[in-house]
Design a protein around this motif. Structure first.
Motif, mmCIF file in Angstrom:
data_model
loop_
_atom_site.group_PDB
_atom_site.id
_atom_site.type_symbol
_atom_site.label_atom_id
_atom_site.label_comp_id
_atom_site.label_asym_id
_atom_site.label_seq_id
_atom_site.Cartn_x
_atom_site.Cartn_y
_atom_site.Cartn_z
ATOM 1 N N GLU A 174 -5.275 -7.660 -11.897
ATOM 2 C CA GLU A 174 -6.277 -8.774 -11.148
ATOM 3 C C GLU A 174 -6.179 -8.424 -9.655
ATOM 4 O OE1 GLU A 174 -3.798 -9.814 -13.647
ATOM 5 O OE2 GLU A 174 -5.056 -10.236 -15.232
ATOM 6 N N GLU A 175 -4.842 -8.014 -9.550
ATOM 7 C CA GLU A 175 -4.765 -7.563 -7.874
ATOM 8 C C GLU A 175 -5.510 -6.403 -7.613
ATOM 9 O OE1 GLU A 175 -0.203 -9.647 -6.884
ATOM 10 O OE2 GLU A 175 -0.629 -7.454 -7.330
ATOM 11 N N ILE A 176 -5.459 -5.474 -8.284
ATOM 12 C CA ILE A 176 -6.212 -4.072 -8.130
ATOM 13 C C ILE A 176 -7.611 -4.541 -8.071
ATOM 14 C CG2 ILE A 176 -6.666 -1.888 -9.179
ATOM 15 C CD1 ILE A 176 -3.892 -1.906 -10.294
ATOM 16 N N ARG A 177 -8.097 -5.323 -8.872
ATOM 17 C CA ARG A 177 -9.648 -5.576 -9.195
ATOM 18 C C ARG A 177 -10.139 -6.253 -8.079
ATOM 19 N NH1 ARG A 177 -9.070 -6.148 -15.578
ATOM 20 N NH2 ARG A 177 -8.319 -4.052 -15.900
ATOM 21 N N LYS A 178 -9.202 -7.088 -7.317
ATOM 22 C CA LYS A 178 -9.724 -7.950 -6.237
ATOM 23 C C LYS A 178 -9.792 -7.198 -4.886
ATOM 24 C CE LYS A 178 -7.959 -12.426 -8.386
ATOM 25 N NZ LYS A 178 -7.127 -13.508 -8.015
ATOM 26 N N ASP A 179 -8.984 -6.156 -4.763
ATOM 27 C CA ASP A 179 -9.090 -5.487 -3.621
ATOM 28 C C ASP A 179 -10.083 -4.263 -3.802
ATOM 29 O OD1 ASP A 179 -8.283 -4.190 -1.439
ATOM 30 O OD2 ASP A 179 -6.239 -4.667 -1.200
ATOM 31 N N ALA A 180 -10.718 -4.140 -2.808
ATOM 32 C CA ALA A 180 -11.917 -3.111 -2.691
ATOM 33 C C ALA A 180 -11.061 -1.691 -2.742
ATOM 34 C CB ALA A 180 -12.794 -3.075 -1.595
ATOM 35 N N ARG A 181 -9.986 -1.615 -1.777
ATOM 36 C CA ARG A 181 -9.452 -0.073 -1.638
ATOM 37 C C ARG A 181 -8.851 0.252 -2.852
ATOM 38 N NH1 ARG A 181 -5.126 -1.795 2.526
ATOM 39 N NH2 ARG A 181 -4.882 -3.364 0.967
ATOM 40 N N TYR A 182 -8.216 -0.587 -3.509
ATOM 41 C CA TYR A 182 -7.764 -0.086 -4.956
ATOM 42 C C TYR A 182 -8.499 0.115 -6.032
ATOM 43 C CZ TYR A 182 -3.675 -2.208 -2.734
ATOM 44 O OH TYR A 182 -2.483 -2.623 -1.716
ATOM 45 N N ILE A 183 -9.517 -0.581 -6.042
ATOM 46 C CA ILE A 183 -10.596 -0.427 -7.185
ATOM 47 C C ILE A 183 -11.391 0.705 -6.943
ATOM 48 C CG2 ILE A 183 -12.305 -1.811 -6.156
ATOM 49 C CD1 ILE A 183 -11.302 -1.651 -9.976
ATOM 50 N N ASN A 184 -11.678 1.070 -5.526
ATOM 51 C CA ASN A 184 -12.535 2.153 -4.958
ATOM 52 C C ASN A 184 -11.566 3.586 -5.653
ATOM 53 O OD1 ASN A 184 -14.629 1.000 -4.082
ATOM 54 N ND2 ASN A 184 -13.791 0.826 -2.051
ATOM 55 N N ARG A 185 -10.301 3.658 -5.322
ATOM 56 C CA ARG A 185 -9.534 4.691 -5.763
ATOM 57 C C ARG A 185 -9.489 5.040 -7.209
ATOM 58 N NH1 ARG A 185 -3.851 3.275 -1.940
ATOM 59 N NH2 ARG A 185 -5.253 3.494 0.157
ATOM 60 N N VAL A 186 -9.527 3.969 -7.990
ATOM 61 C CA VAL A 186 -9.505 4.018 -9.410
ATOM 62 C C VAL A 186 -10.944 4.656 -9.978
ATOM 63 C CG1 VAL A 186 -9.492 2.647 -11.635
ATOM 64 C CG2 VAL A 186 -7.823 1.981 -9.943
ATOM 65 N N LEU A 187 -11.926 4.083 -9.238
ATOM 66 C CA LEU A 187 -13.316 4.692 -9.413
ATOM 67 C C LEU A 187 -13.484 6.045 -9.053
ATOM 68 C CD1 LEU A 187 -15.447 1.565 -8.572
ATOM 69 C CD2 LEU A 187 -14.882 2.482 -10.782
ATOM 70 N N GLU A 188 -13.071 6.597 -7.706
ATOM 71 C CA GLU A 188 -12.773 7.701 -7.478
ATOM 72 C C GLU A 188 -11.975 8.917 -8.592
ATOM 73 O OE1 GLU A 188 -10.935 8.100 -3.568
ATOM 74 O OE2 GLU A 188 -12.592 7.165 -2.698
ATOM 75 N N LEU A 189 -11.260 8.401 -9.042
ATOM 76 C CA LEU A 189 -10.303 9.149 -10.130
ATOM 77 C C LEU A 189 -11.211 9.205 -11.296
ATOM 78 C CD1 LEU A 189 -6.809 7.977 -9.983
ATOM 79 C CD2 LEU A 189 -7.579 9.962 -9.428
#
Length: 808
Positions: free
Chosen positions: A106-121
């Motif tokens: 939940e914390e990862i998907r709420k923070d744009a920085r973290y979710i962008n890193r996941v999408l880049e991978l």
């Protein structure tokens, strides 16, 4: 360029001579090709691939789980999609350290920085089914090959772990719970152990039984010691009272004292008292009590009494302090003894807590082993069949090397064309035939170009000169004397032979040495030719007729004044100013240096003398002509060193007075126009030009000079043939000769040798004298400009074509 048919050797000579042009062109085009290709090359991307196999488990536990959880959508396409799913990518990002492992989904998907890193991978990953197999290839693309390999392997491992975790979720959860409880119980067990240790250290208790027995024993000891102290104090107080009573009695009635526990000090005082009384009684036999001796003894007796009483009082005081201490210790021990029941109860509670946590920890460890055994039997459907390897080459390799190689080849071709164009327009003379046909006089001798290392080896290794310090200038200038077996000495002896036969043929005895321009090496050549004539027994006179920049006196280390200018002015007779070997010996040359090579006794020198303001007029005087005639009658050979022909008129004037003149030409550096002009001026004054000496020859200048290399020269005598040493001895000899020289010495030596053999040092031109120069031809200058522009245009066109800007 030479007007004769070219062969392969000529082409090689041209390439060696113009190698800098070819190398510069090839390097420039290759460098710029490499530079532009480097600037335009794409960012290298590396691809790594890992493969996983997905299959149904055939174990009993696996079949049971598949029976209750199998779905039709659980196929390879679904698994390929799951590999790139957000939950799997989140675990991959955590494993790679891109995001914190403590973050929840939940914390990862709420923070744009973290979710962008996941999408880049996720964008860097691609999955594909390999043919008709159940193998899924996981491909990753990244700029870093190591990261691409690590990403592919991490995705495969995370996918395998998540698949296994889903199939064995119950066992995993039990294992996780037990591991968490183990951490908690371990902390509690450690706390209980720390509490037990702290309780024992604080109360100094190991077991309650041992502590009780020790406390009772200590209490009995204290009470016994306290009773003994009271008894001792009573005895001492009684003794003190008796002593005070005895002190108040008449001295005739005093009796002795005895006490067992008063100590050695009191016993000593008691003995002294008894002795004093005995002495007093003896004196009273003859004396009365008022006698001074008796009264003196009475004073001593009273003093001893006082010391004994004070000593007993001190003992009573110490015993009182001891009783006070023992009383306090008895009270403390009784208090401790009374507290033992309570401490025993607390100790039992602490030990009980420790035992409970220890048993609980052992039980959890046992359950953990059971869950590990159960986990070993877990269901695994995914296995990594091919881990990713670090890619060695990018998927978009740059063409830098190929572009640079093509550019270098094109530059090499352009350089070859430019080299042959420059060779065609070269105004220098290339061969001996060219010199002889161009000037109409023979080539009398050839002086080769010698590298600095070869000269140092000759002077230091072969002749043993200049070791351990800076090499004097005279060693390099007088090379024919100091290194008679060297290449240069051999070339001067060859010049001597040619000049000698020509002089015999034409009856020449006075010879002028000059050159077209300054810095060509005429003075050094004249000096060494004179030494060469002296070495064969010819009575030789060397005259320094260069009154603008004389150097011969410096070469031989003798004084310049008086000299030729003083003779012409009438200040001296010429015979009085001639320097012989005696004068040379009195100069800077030592006896050992003079005797190094025979012949100095045949060499006489006339220096330039004081530098006059009008050297041309002095040389053109009648006295100069008389001087030449007089020395000509006495000496076999007279060699005049004078100024260059073009910068000053001294050489032209003197050339008309001597029997013959020799022009020294620096090959490849002086234009043929300057040489021709000098020869023409000598012809205009009717000077007898005997020939030309070619100086500073390099093998690449002409094919005719290939045999003038150092290694081709013949050397005679025992030291002529150099013995080849092993490489380690040769290195040691070279290091011993040259490494010890300081930097200033090497710099000075280099300048001197350059001045001697390369003749790069320019002579100064006296002020007020106009230098005759050959007027440049306009058409030649225009042709050079056109050739330069054409070459640059071809080079630019090659660059444009190389970078696909210009296409034919």
């Amino acid at each position: 360029m030479a007007q004769y048919e070219l062969n392969l050797r000529d082409y090689i000579r041209v390439l060696r001579k113009r190698k800098l042009i070819v190398a510069f062109s090839a390097f420039s085009l290759g460098f710029f090709s490499f530079l532009f290709a480097t600037l335009q090359k794409p960012i290298p991307l590396y691809k790594a691939a890992a493969s996983v196999k997905v299959e149904r488990n055939t174990s009993m536990a696996g079949l049971y789980l598949q029976t209750i959880s199998y779905d039709e959508s659980n196929n390879l396409d679904t698994q390929s999609a799951i590999i790139k799913s957000i939950p799997v990518m989140e675990f991959v990002a955590k494993r790679l350290g891109l995001i914190s492992e403590k973050l929840t989904p939940e914390e990862i998907r709420k923070d744009a920085r973290y979710i962008n890193r996941v999408l880049e991978l996720r964008d860097q990953i691609n999955t594909a089914i390999e043919g008709y197999t159940n193998i899924i290839n996981i491909e990753t693309v990244n700029r870093d090959p190591k990261f691409a390999q690590r990403l592919a392997n991490t995705v495969a491992e995370v996918y395998k772990e998540q698949n296994t975790l889903e199939k064995n979720k119950r066992i995993v959860e039990a294992k996780k719970y037990i591991e968490n409880q183990l951490v908690v119980v371990a902390d509690q067990l450690k706390t209980a152990q720390d509490n037990l240790r702290g309780f024992r250290e604080k109360n100094r208790i190991i077991t309650i039984e041992t502590t009780t027995a020790e406390t009772l024993q200590l209490l009995n000891d204290y009470e016994k010691e306290y009773a003994y102290a009271k008894q001792e104090r009573a005895e001492i107080e009684s003794l003190s009272s008796e002593l005070k009573k005895q002190k108040s009695l008449p001295k005739e009635e005093v009796e002795g004292f005895y006490a067992e526990k008063v100590g050695p000090i009191f016993s000593g005082l008691n003995t002294k008292l008894v002795d004093l009384y005995a002495t007093r009684n003896v004196l009273l036999v003859d004396l009365n009590e008022n006698h001074p001796d008796v009264q003196k003894l009475d004073v001593q007796i009273d003093k001893v009494f006082s010391n004994m009483i004070n000593h007993l009082n001190d003992q009573v005081k110490r015993i009182n302090e001891r009783e006070t201490f023992l009383s306090a210790e008895i009270a403390k021990t009784k208090e401790k003894f009374n507290a033992l029941p309570r401490l025993g109860s607390e100790l039992e509670n602490v030990v009980h807590v420790l035992e409970v946590n220890k048993n609980l920890y052992d039980s959890l460890k046992q359950r953990q082993q059971e869950t590990l055994i159960a986990e070993a039997e877990k269901v695994e459907e995914v296995s990594i069949v091919r881990p990713a390897l670090e890619p060695a080459f990018p998927i978009n390799p740059p063409t830098t090397g190929r572009t640079a190689a093509i550019g270098t080849v094109v530059g090499l071709i352009i350089g070859l064309v430019i080299a042959f164009i420059f060779e065609t327009m070269d105004t220098s003379i290339g061969t001996i035939e060219d010199v002889e046909s161009f000037l109409g006089v023979p080539v009398l001798g050839v002086i080769p170009f010698i590298r600095l290392e070869e000269i140092e080896e000759t002077l230091v290794s072969k002749e043993g000169l200049g070791e351990g310090g800076v090499m004097p200038e005279r060693y390099t200038r007088l090379i024919t004397h100091f290194a008679p077996k060297s290449t240069l000495s051999e070339s001067f002896r060859a010049l001597r032979t040619g000049v000698k036969f020509l002089c015999l043929e034409k009856g020449v005895k006075t010879i002028l040495f000059s050159s077209s321009s300054a810095g060509e090496g005429k003075s050094t050549a004249a000096v060494n030719l004179a030494i060469a004539f002296a070495q064969i027994g010819s009575k030789t006179l060397l005259v320094d007729a260069d009154m603008r920049k004389p150097v011969i006196s410096k070469f031989f280390g003798i004084e310049r004044e008086p000299g030729l200018s003083d003779v012409i002015l009438g200040n001296y007779d010429w015979k009085d100013i001639v320097r012989t070997v005696t004068d040379i010996m009195m100069g800077k040359l030592s006896m050992e240096e003079i005797m190094l090579t025979p012949g100095f006794d045949n060499l006489h020198i006339v220096t330039s003398g004081n530098i006059p303001p009008n050297p041309s007029e002095i040389i053109n005087s009648q006295r100069m002509t008389e001087f030449i005639n007089q020395v000509k009658a006495i000496y076999d050979v007279v060699i005049f060193d004078t100024t260059p022909i073009l910068p000053a008129t001294d050489a032209l004037i003197l050339g008309s007075k001597v029997d013959g003149s020799i022009i020294l030409y620096r090959v490849g550096k002086i234009a043929r126009g300057a040489l021709k002009r000098a020869k023409t001026q000598m012809d205009n004054i009717k000077a007898n030009v005997l020939g030309v000496v070619l100086n500073g020859l390099k093998p690449e200048v002409s094919a005719d000079y290939q045999h003038y290399g150092y290694y081709k020269y013949y050397s005679y005598g025992e030291g002529g043939k150099k013995k080849k040493l092993p490489w380690y001895k040769a290195a040691a000899e070279k290091s011993k000769s040259f490494v010890t020289k300081d930097k200033e010495g090497k710099r000075e030596l280099l300048e001197k040798i350059k001045s001697l053999f390369i003749f790069s040092k320019k002579q100064e031109i006296p002020q007020g004298k106009e230098i005759p120069r050959e007027k440049p031809k306009r058409w030649g200058f225009l042709i050079k400009i056109i050739l330069l522009v054409t070459s640059l245009a071809i080079l630019a066109a090659g660059l444009l074509w190389q970078f696909e800007i210009l296409r034919i």
